[in-house]
Design a protein around this motif. Structure first.
Motif, short mmCIF file in Angstrom:
data_model
loop_
_atom_site.label_atom_id
_atom_site.label_comp_id
_atom_site.label_asym_id
_atom_site.label_seq_id
_atom_site.Cartn_x
_atom_site.Cartn_y
_atom_site.Cartn_z
N ASP A 1 13.71 -44.95 54.89
CA ASP A 1 13.15 -44.90 53.54
C ASP A 1 14.21 -44.90 52.45
O ASP A 1 13.89 -45.07 51.27
CB ASP A 1 12.24 -43.68 53.39
CG ASP A 1 10.87 -43.90 53.99
OD1 ASP A 1 9.91 -43.28 53.52
OD2 ASP A 1 10.74 -44.71 54.93
N LYS A 2 15.46 -44.75 52.83
CA LYS A 2 16.56 -44.79 51.86
C LYS A 2 16.68 -46.16 51.22
O LYS A 2 17.31 -46.30 50.16
CB LYS A 2 17.86 -44.39 52.55
CG LYS A 2 19.02 -44.12 51.61
CD LYS A 2 20.23 -43.60 52.35
CE LYS A 2 21.39 -43.31 51.40
NZ LYS A 2 22.58 -42.77 52.11
N ALA A 3 16.10 -47.18 51.81
CA ALA A 3 16.10 -48.51 51.19
C ALA A 3 15.23 -48.53 49.93
O ALA A 3 15.35 -49.45 49.12
CB ALA A 3 15.61 -49.55 52.18
N SER A 4 14.35 -47.53 49.78
CA SER A 4 13.42 -47.52 48.65
C SER A 4 13.67 -46.41 47.64
O SER A 4 13.21 -46.50 46.50
CB SER A 4 11.98 -47.39 49.15
OG SER A 4 11.54 -48.57 49.78
N CYS A 5 14.36 -45.35 48.04
CA CYS A 5 14.56 -44.22 47.13
C CYS A 5 15.61 -43.28 47.68
O CYS A 5 15.96 -43.34 48.86
CB CYS A 5 13.25 -43.46 46.90
SG CYS A 5 12.58 -42.68 48.40
N GLY A 6 16.09 -42.38 46.82
CA GLY A 6 17.04 -41.38 47.25
C GLY A 6 16.37 -40.19 47.91
O GLY A 6 15.16 -39.96 47.75
N TYR A 7 17.15 -39.43 48.64
CA TYR A 7 16.62 -38.26 49.37
C TYR A 7 16.10 -37.20 48.42
O TYR A 7 15.01 -36.65 48.60
CB TYR A 7 17.73 -37.70 50.25
CG TYR A 7 17.26 -36.72 51.31
CD1 TYR A 7 16.85 -37.17 52.56
CD2 TYR A 7 17.27 -35.35 51.06
CE1 TYR A 7 16.44 -36.27 53.55
CE2 TYR A 7 16.86 -34.45 52.04
CZ TYR A 7 16.45 -34.91 53.28
OH TYR A 7 16.05 -34.02 54.26
N THR A 8 16.86 -36.91 47.38
CA THR A 8 16.43 -35.90 46.41
C THR A 8 15.15 -36.33 45.72
O THR A 8 14.21 -35.53 45.55
CB THR A 8 17.53 -35.66 45.37
OG1 THR A 8 18.73 -35.25 46.03
CG2 THR A 8 17.12 -34.58 44.37
N GLU A 9 15.06 -37.60 45.34
CA GLU A 9 13.89 -38.11 44.65
C GLU A 9 12.66 -38.09 45.56
O GLU A 9 11.54 -37.83 45.11
CB GLU A 9 14.16 -39.52 44.13
CG GLU A 9 15.18 -39.59 43.01
CD GLU A 9 16.62 -39.31 43.46
OE1 GLU A 9 17.39 -38.71 42.68
OE2 GLU A 9 16.98 -39.69 44.60
N LEU A 10 12.86 -38.37 46.84
CA LEU A 10 11.75 -38.36 47.79
C LEU A 10 11.11 -36.98 47.86
O LEU A 10 9.88 -36.84 47.75
CB LEU A 10 12.26 -38.80 49.16
CG LEU A 10 11.26 -38.83 50.33
CD1 LEU A 10 11.55 -40.00 51.26
CD2 LEU A 10 11.32 -37.52 51.13
N TRP A 11 11.93 -35.94 48.02
CA TRP A 11 11.36 -34.59 48.12
C TRP A 11 10.83 -34.13 46.78
O TRP A 11 9.84 -33.38 46.71
CB TRP A 11 12.39 -33.63 48.69
CG TRP A 11 12.63 -33.88 50.15
CD1 TRP A 11 13.68 -34.53 50.71
CD2 TRP A 11 11.76 -33.52 51.22
NE1 TRP A 11 13.53 -34.59 52.08
CE2 TRP A 11 12.36 -33.98 52.42
CE3 TRP A 11 10.54 -32.85 51.31
CZ2 TRP A 11 11.77 -33.80 53.68
CZ3 TRP A 11 9.95 -32.67 52.56
CH2 TRP A 11 10.56 -33.14 53.73
N ASN A 12 11.43 -34.56 45.68
CA ASN A 12 10.85 -34.27 44.37
C ASN A 12 9.45 -34.85 44.25
O ASN A 12 8.54 -34.23 43.68
CB ASN A 12 11.74 -34.84 43.25
CG ASN A 12 12.91 -33.95 42.91
OD1 ASN A 12 13.00 -32.81 43.37
ND2 ASN A 12 13.82 -34.47 42.09
N ALA A 13 9.26 -36.06 44.78
CA ALA A 13 7.94 -36.68 44.73
C ALA A 13 6.91 -35.86 45.50
O ALA A 13 5.79 -35.64 45.02
CB ALA A 13 8.01 -38.11 45.27
#
Length: 365
Positions: free
Chosen positions: A323-335
């Motif tokens: 999933d790093k191809a679509s977003c950052g790790y911090t942003e993913l958990w923020n979502a």
């Protein structure tokens, strides 16, 4: 609805051939990770004190690129409280010789070493506190010594097996790089191997498309004593022939999940939505999405899953580095935190930490 394949089936790899589900030449490719693209949007972690278990990530080496322990730990350094993680098989570091059935032990050995090194650090997540490895369950009862060898190699961390079943007759609908045979979960030989899991205290990670969930329901009904967790919200296909049929996909997927939820041994992972399979296309944007945009896109899928299965049977996952191809790790958990911001403390505790800890028997984290 069962998808039945008429006509000549694709060739099935021989038992023990680790090309089953492997990253093979000509197979689907995941979009590339672009660090310079991700750097265009960096957020601070919101609610940094919320405990998290990342229930699904990978570590790997060539030929898929390099994503090792230090790479994953660097991704987790954005401020979220990642307590522990579960490594999921990805066909890396397999042995090159000996009995093909035992080749996958190389992966468990590689990950167990990484886990021991993570545990020795004074701070940071306990990476791969749970390990889910690979084994060709089509070997039937002969797979038992392989499973026992995985348990020994895992040094107390081995928790289960993933044997990917994600298959579709139309190549344009395939969003997984795996290349399994069709209707794997209905194969009597596979089921004979599957029967070896519960007596050894092992779980099963299932990865299948939404068109195959009736097959998984049949498997779960046949083995009610085997804990199963379905990966990536049940693989609702949003590409190829399904790209223009979103409403149909949502209805079919929702109905299949409702049927599957009747099996109390089945849990559900919430994530993987950054994959090309789901058709959001974030990886094609000029800049990476922020967490608010991710939350808006993912909210209906997450809410439906939790409505059907309940928070106590659902767990969040990063699916990194895919999933790093679509977003950052911090942003993913923020979502994920944005999506659940108005939910009860108990629901959030289960989704972010408790469900994964219970399902994978991770103990204190």
């Amino acid at each position: 609805m069962l998808i039945v394949w008429y006509g000549r089936r694709p060739p099935v790899p021989p038992i023990g051939d680790h090309t089953l589900n492997a990253h093979a030449a000509g197979a689907v490719q995941h979009p590339a990770v672009r660090p310079e693209w991700l750097a265009r949007n960096r957020e601070q972690a919101i609610e940094p004190d919320l405990p998290i278990i990342d229930a699904h990530h990978h570590l790997w080496g060539p030929p898929r690129g390099t994503y090792l322990l230090d790479d994953y730990i660097a991704d987790t350094a954005g401020g979220h409280d990642i307590r522990a993680t579960v490594f999921i098989e990805c066909k890396t570091h397999y042995r090159a010789d000996g009995d093909p059935l035992f080749h996958s032990l190389g992966e468990t050995e590689f990950v167990a070493d990484a886990a021991a090194r993570a545990a020795a650090r004074p701070a940071g997540p306990r990476v791969a506190k749970g390990i889910v490895g690979g084994a060709d369950l089509r070997a039937g009862a002969a797979i038992r010594p392989v499973l026992e060898a995985h348990i020994a190699a895992g040094a107390g961390r081995f928790r289960g097996i993933r044997n990917i079943a994600a298959w579709h007759p139309d190549p344009a609908a395939r969003g997984s790089i795996a290349t399994p045979p069709p209707m794997l979960m209905l194969d009597p030989a596979f089921r004979e191997g599957f029967a070896q899991l519960a007596p050894l205290g092992l779980r099963f990670d299932a990865w299948a498309y939404h068109t195959q969930l009736a097959e998984l329901r049949d498997l779960a009904d046949a083995f009610p004593g085997t804990p199963i967790v379905l990966n990536h919200v049940g693989g609702a296909i949003g590409i190829g022939p399904y790209a223009a049929r979103r409403r149909h996909v949502e209805e079919t997927w929702r109905d299949a999940l409702r049927s599957l939820a009747h099996c109390p041994n089945v849990h559900l992972k919430l994530g993987g939505l950054g994959m090309r399979l789901f058709g959001f296309g974030f990886h094609e944007g000029a800049a990476p999405p922020d967490s608010a945009r991710l939350a808006d896109a993912w909210r209906p899928w997450i809410e439906t899953c939790v409505e059907i299965f309940g928070a106590e049977r659902c767990m969040f996952e990063s699916n990194f580095p895919v999933d790093k191809a679509s977003c950052g790790y911090t942003e993913l958990w923020n979502a994920f935190k944005r999506i659940t911001a108005g939910w009860s403390a108990g629901e959030r505790a289960s989704l972010f930490h408790g469900s994964a800890a219970r399902f994978y028997a991770l103990g204190e984290t």
